[in-house]
Design a protein around this motif. Sequence first.
Motif, mmCIF file in Angstrom:
data_model
loop_
_atom_site.group_PDB
_atom_site.id
_atom_site.type_symbol
_atom_site.label_atom_id
_atom_site.label_comp_id
_atom_site.label_asym_id
_atom_site.label_seq_id
_atom_site.Cartn_x
_atom_site.Cartn_y
_atom_site.Cartn_z
ATOM 1 N N ARG A 172 -12.215 13.087 -34.786
ATOM 2 C CA ARG A 172 -13.536 13.430 -35.325
ATOM 3 C C ARG A 172 -14.428 12.204 -35.522
ATOM 4 O O ARG A 172 -15.542 12.324 -36.026
ATOM 5 N N ILE A 173 -13.935 11.042 -35.123
ATOM 6 C CA ILE A 173 -14.728 9.811 -35.337
ATOM 7 C C ILE A 173 -15.529 9.530 -34.069
ATOM 8 O O ILE A 173 -15.063 8.889 -33.126
ATOM 9 N N ALA A 174 -16.768 10.022 -34.056
ATOM 10 C CA ALA A 174 -17.575 9.981 -32.830
ATOM 11 C C ALA A 174 -17.798 8.555 -32.346
ATOM 12 O O ALA A 174 -17.913 8.311 -31.141
ATOM 13 N N ALA A 175 -17.816 7.617 -33.267
ATOM 14 C CA ALA A 175 -18.131 6.235 -32.886
ATOM 15 C C ALA A 175 -17.068 5.621 -31.980
ATOM 16 O O ALA A 175 -17.302 4.573 -31.369
ATOM 17 N N LEU A 176 -15.931 6.265 -31.863
ATOM 18 C CA LEU A 176 -14.859 5.693 -31.029
ATOM 19 C C LEU A 176 -14.889 6.228 -29.600
ATOM 20 O O LEU A 176 -14.105 5.819 -28.765
ATOM 21 N N ASP A 177 -15.812 7.133 -29.337
ATOM 22 C CA ASP A 177 -15.816 7.804 -28.034
ATOM 23 C C ASP A 177 -16.856 7.150 -27.115
ATOM 24 O O ASP A 177 -17.913 7.700 -26.879
ATOM 25 N N HIS A 178 -16.516 5.968 -26.626
ATOM 26 C CA HIS A 178 -17.499 5.293 -25.762
ATOM 27 C C HIS A 178 -16.814 4.536 -24.629
ATOM 28 O O HIS A 178 -15.665 4.087 -24.761
ATOM 29 N N VAL A 179 -17.532 4.457 -23.520
ATOM 30 C CA VAL A 179 -17.175 3.561 -22.412
ATOM 31 C C VAL A 179 -18.493 2.915 -22.017
ATOM 32 O O VAL A 179 -19.339 3.553 -21.396
ATOM 33 N N THR A 180 -18.699 1.679 -22.412
ATOM 34 C CA THR A 180 -20.025 1.083 -22.212
ATOM 35 C C THR A 180 -19.927 -0.347 -21.707
ATOM 36 O O THR A 180 -19.007 -1.100 -22.069
ATOM 37 N N VAL A 181 -20.895 -0.692 -20.868
ATOM 38 C CA VAL A 181 -21.010 -2.081 -20.433
ATOM 39 C C VAL A 181 -21.840 -2.816 -21.477
ATOM 40 O O VAL A 181 -22.898 -2.332 -21.904
ATOM 41 N N GLU A 182 -21.317 -3.960 -21.877
ATOM 42 C CA GLU A 182 -22.040 -4.772 -22.864
ATOM 43 C C GLU A 182 -21.897 -6.204 -22.404
ATOM 44 O O GLU A 182 -20.809 -6.767 -22.448
ATOM 45 N N GLY A 183 -23.010 -6.738 -21.905
ATOM 46 C CA GLY A 183 -22.950 -8.099 -21.377
ATOM 47 C C GLY A 183 -22.007 -8.164 -20.188
ATOM 48 O O GLY A 183 -22.148 -7.413 -19.221
ATOM 49 N N SER A 184 -21.012 -9.014 -20.291
ATOM 50 C CA SER A 184 -20.109 -9.203 -19.152
ATOM 51 C C SER A 184 -18.801 -8.436 -19.318
ATOM 52 O O SER A 184 -17.823 -8.762 -18.665
ATOM 53 N N VAL A 185 -18.783 -7.454 -20.202
ATOM 54 C CA VAL A 185 -17.537 -6.705 -20.395
ATOM 55 C C VAL A 185 -17.783 -5.195 -20.399
ATOM 56 O O VAL A 185 -18.893 -4.729 -20.644
ATOM 57 N N LEU A 186 -16.681 -4.476 -20.133
ATOM 58 C CA LEU A 186 -16.669 -3.021 -20.273
ATOM 59 C C LEU A 186 -15.882 -2.700 -21.537
ATOM 60 O O LEU A 186 -14.728 -3.108 -21.671
ATOM 61 N N ARG A 187 -16.513 -1.998 -22.447
ATOM 62 C CA ARG A 187 -15.850 -1.666 -23.708
ATOM 63 C C ARG A 187 -15.380 -0.209 -23.666
ATOM 64 O O ARG A 187 -16.168 0.695 -23.404
ATOM 65 N N ILE A 188 -14.103 -0.019 -23.929
ATOM 66 C CA ILE A 188 -13.500 1.316 -23.846
ATOM 67 C C ILE A 188 -13.012 1.706 -25.234
ATOM 68 O O ILE A 188 -12.076 1.107 -25.767
ATOM 69 N N GLY A 189 -13.651 2.687 -25.820
ATOM 70 C CA GLY A 189 -13.338 3.086 -27.187
ATOM 71 C C GLY A 189 -12.063 3.912 -27.264
ATOM 72 O O GLY A 189 -11.575 4.463 -26.266
#
Lengths: 285, 772
Positions: free
Chosen positions: A56-73
């Motif tokens: 239920r923690i929506a903030a953890l549901d991400h796959v995003t490019v940020e600068g030079s990295v891919l962040r996978i929640g």
Amino acid sequence: MKPASFAHHAPLTLEEALALLARHGEEARVLAGGQSLVPTMAFRMARPAVLVDINRIAALDHVTVEGSVLRIGALARHARFETPAVAGPLGALLARVAHHIAHPPLRLRGTFCGSLAHADPASEWCATALALEARMVLARADGLREVAAEDWFQGVFSTAMAPGEMLREVVLPLPAPAWRGGFAEFARRAGDFALAMAVVGLRLEGGVVRGARIALGGIGGQPVLAREAMALLESQPPSPALLEEAAATAARHCDPQEDLHAPAEYRRELVAVMVKRALRQAVSA
Amino acid sequence: MNWVGRRLPRSEDPPLLRGEGRYVPDIAIGARVVRFLRSPVASGRITALRPPAEMPPGCLFVTGADLAEVQPIKPGLRRFNYRAVEQPVLPIERVHFVGQAIAAIVAPGAALAEDLLEACELDIAAEDPVIGFDAALAPDAALVHPIAPGNVAVEGELRPEAFAETLASAAHMVEFAFRSGRQSAMPLEGRGGVAEYDRATGRIRLSASAQMPHQLRTGIAQLLGMPEADLQVIAPDVGGGFGQKMALFPEYPVLVWLARKHRGRFAWVEDRNENLIASAHSRDQRHVLRAGFDAEGRLLALEADILADVGAFSVFPTTCAVEPLMALAEYPGPYKVPAYAVRTRGVLTHTCPMAPYRGVSRPVITFGIERVMDRAAAALGLAPDEIRRRNLHDVFPARSATGMVLDEASYIQALDEAVHILDIPAFRARQAAARAQGRYLGLGLSVFNERTGYGTPAFAARSMDVVPGYEVVDIAMLPSGEVEARIGSSPHGQGLRTTLSQIIADRLGLDPGHIRIIHGDTDRTPYGWGSFASRSLVIGGGACQVAADKLADKLRRGAARLLQCEPSDVTLRDGNAVAGAASMPIAELARLAHQRSELLSDAIGFNLAETGQYDPGGTFSNACHAAIVEVEAETGHVRVERYLVVEDAGRIINPMIADGQVQGGVAQGIANALFEEVIYAPDGTPLTGTLADYTPPTCAEIPEIEIHHLETISDATITGAKGLGEGGSIGAPAAIANAISDALSPFGVDVAEFPATPPRIRALVRGRAPRA
């Protein structure tokens, strides 16, 4: 009802989740997709007293490019990667890998970070993380720390994560433009745990191979780098003979284990074939 | 309107597809939960067995000591040196395999039952178990049961005079030793039962996921010493059986005992692990064949030495002889074998007991003889189809080497048809081109016959104490004109409600929608044998036809009275009784027969009920299977590129359902050939207790299966139909193995063990270079 009894918490915020983990320590497990944890609980091989359900923690549901990295929640499901999550060869490699993870219904539930936290020796994402120099972002009630993939795996189902911590995010560096990836695995049935797999990343610069990384999975207690093969490839033109030799080198130096499905020597043969295929894929991409 | 032969959609399917079927677990809701404490060791003496220290209210702990009055399971066989091994329902002294039920825990809910199961105290003084043929047959082997010297529970031998001379005189000899891996039938639904005490009548109703409800009733009543009339057994929707659910498993008498003793409702639903380790296994066999051919490739003599691992006990009612004796009786298959010698043994080990599984030994013997045909063909320079053509029976009725009558069939025609469809010359060209690129394609044939629909005489020849065979059908037309047929067969996925209604509809001139098939309830059906051995459509269907014909006679007599003509003038069609220009609806005739009987009773009596019985001698369906595979030499992976079946099961009642039977059977046969194996550690621990380790294929591994039908109508059955439930699984292992062997022929190796897993294929080709 097969599992031993447990308490189920479903916090709405990360802070709340971390507080629960801090309070229950070794008694607690994080429940994300549950595709590995729940079956082991059904067999009572895992018997956590407390489940901290982060769904239920929506903030953890991400796959995003940020600068030079891919962040996978922590809530990014395997299926999220079936279509490229990021443009270019990295997204293509992740998509190729994702299609080999179990079956579609499991891919809709299971998570990328969950795979890394569970650290099954045959996990595709674990070998991928090692090949791609992933960094694990661990959160706990009083702070954050990062662990490099090479320090993460500590044997079968065992990682550098401490009680009270949660794998909040996995960070993949975005590769250079000359980077190419390759993946091959061998499984008895579609979606099975692989008997051997290879994940390859390398740069083709000026007709030679640079910075090759080859991770092997499914062969022992944890994914490993085929360092001798990686060294062999450095600064060489990727001729078919070189790729064969690298594959043979990887096989020769690995330490495959025997189990019900594969004698060790058979696994070693598979390593050679899978490394060869993954390398060919990478250089021809 | 002819209903037989039409692809009528299955009337069974709509509720199943809506999730509205009723299986044992649906019936179990609300019952007290039963779980079984199972032995963790293969062989040993029970030294301590105690309930959990704390037993909450409503919980029970049941051991063999509580069941002292209950008889052991003891199936009988009167020949073949059979050793009547007894299986206690719950053991008191010794355990004989990992997974054997030792005690039962009862709790109000499942979670508590699981917790209590963990808290039971069980100590077993473990002893070295007997695992595998070599250990069991060693001269100094420990005995699994003292009653069976040498660990041989059953033994059969045939050896005609001068056999050795005949074999020695052959121009060419093929010797072939091979191994068949142990398999589980693995029905989608595992075993389970709900036993309920009825306070009003004192009776017990047992709902069980079973194939033979009447046998379960008789068997349990005998074990418990209770009035059989006080036990009702229901087989509700059953999610597959494949033979595994024929057996009287110990768990069922425990449930009935609980319901009687505690006057309540008790349910046990096994999980997949229990099904894989503790239900029943099969196909664990090792054979040595010696086959003598003349210079033209004609088989002169066949010698078979057969070992079947039957596990730790003998299942009721089929006994542990079912595999060894099937192999003995049917090895020659569709081939002319002038001289046949065989020795077969059922070997006891400390493993899960063997029970019939779709095909019963025939997948193994077909593998044996079909591999021998290919080896002989290669040695003699004949094409695989040609050597078969030279040896197949082509004059009918024929008599097999073991005295069975082979009725009219199409052994050669089915082979020819398959060869024609395959276009073998084109395949050989493609195969050669692929080999030049290091790719290995192979084509394999498998020709076999399948004894089906055999009644009492065939089973009596085995000398079992319990002799199955006949079927009885009670048919009745209601005043509304609808028909109820009560059958002793017990379908569990075969679509018999649909196919039997097609048979009856044609005999009565009715729409199948007006016919109800009632099955799987001992209170509502005549005594019968259930569904197994590819028998129900042939025998149950035959009994339906007999019953329906008798009812049709009655209807014609009644109609003749009302239409003022002779019964022979009356035709039943499209819901009407028709005599020339006159006609009346059959439903009106039915109403008058019941409610205005004064008009009709002197012609037909007071009901529209009849009984049909049928007990045929048996018939052989036949088929040619062909597989085209690609073998990846560097990994050992096998891909089935094409799978073809030319099947002859006589008259096809419903081609869609027939195709489904073939497809399902072939899928299980491919599983047998390539994927599934029950494996025991040397200490007797089963290693394949989950679906991650016991690896049935998925739809991704099974190709489209191409099916062609021939329809040879023999007079062996009254409907013209032959059974086909098992053929798919019988033919596939041989076809796949022959295809792999063809693919690997450049390496000079072939397949002598199945499943042919990737590591086994790698072991064959490792270190060998293909010759051009």
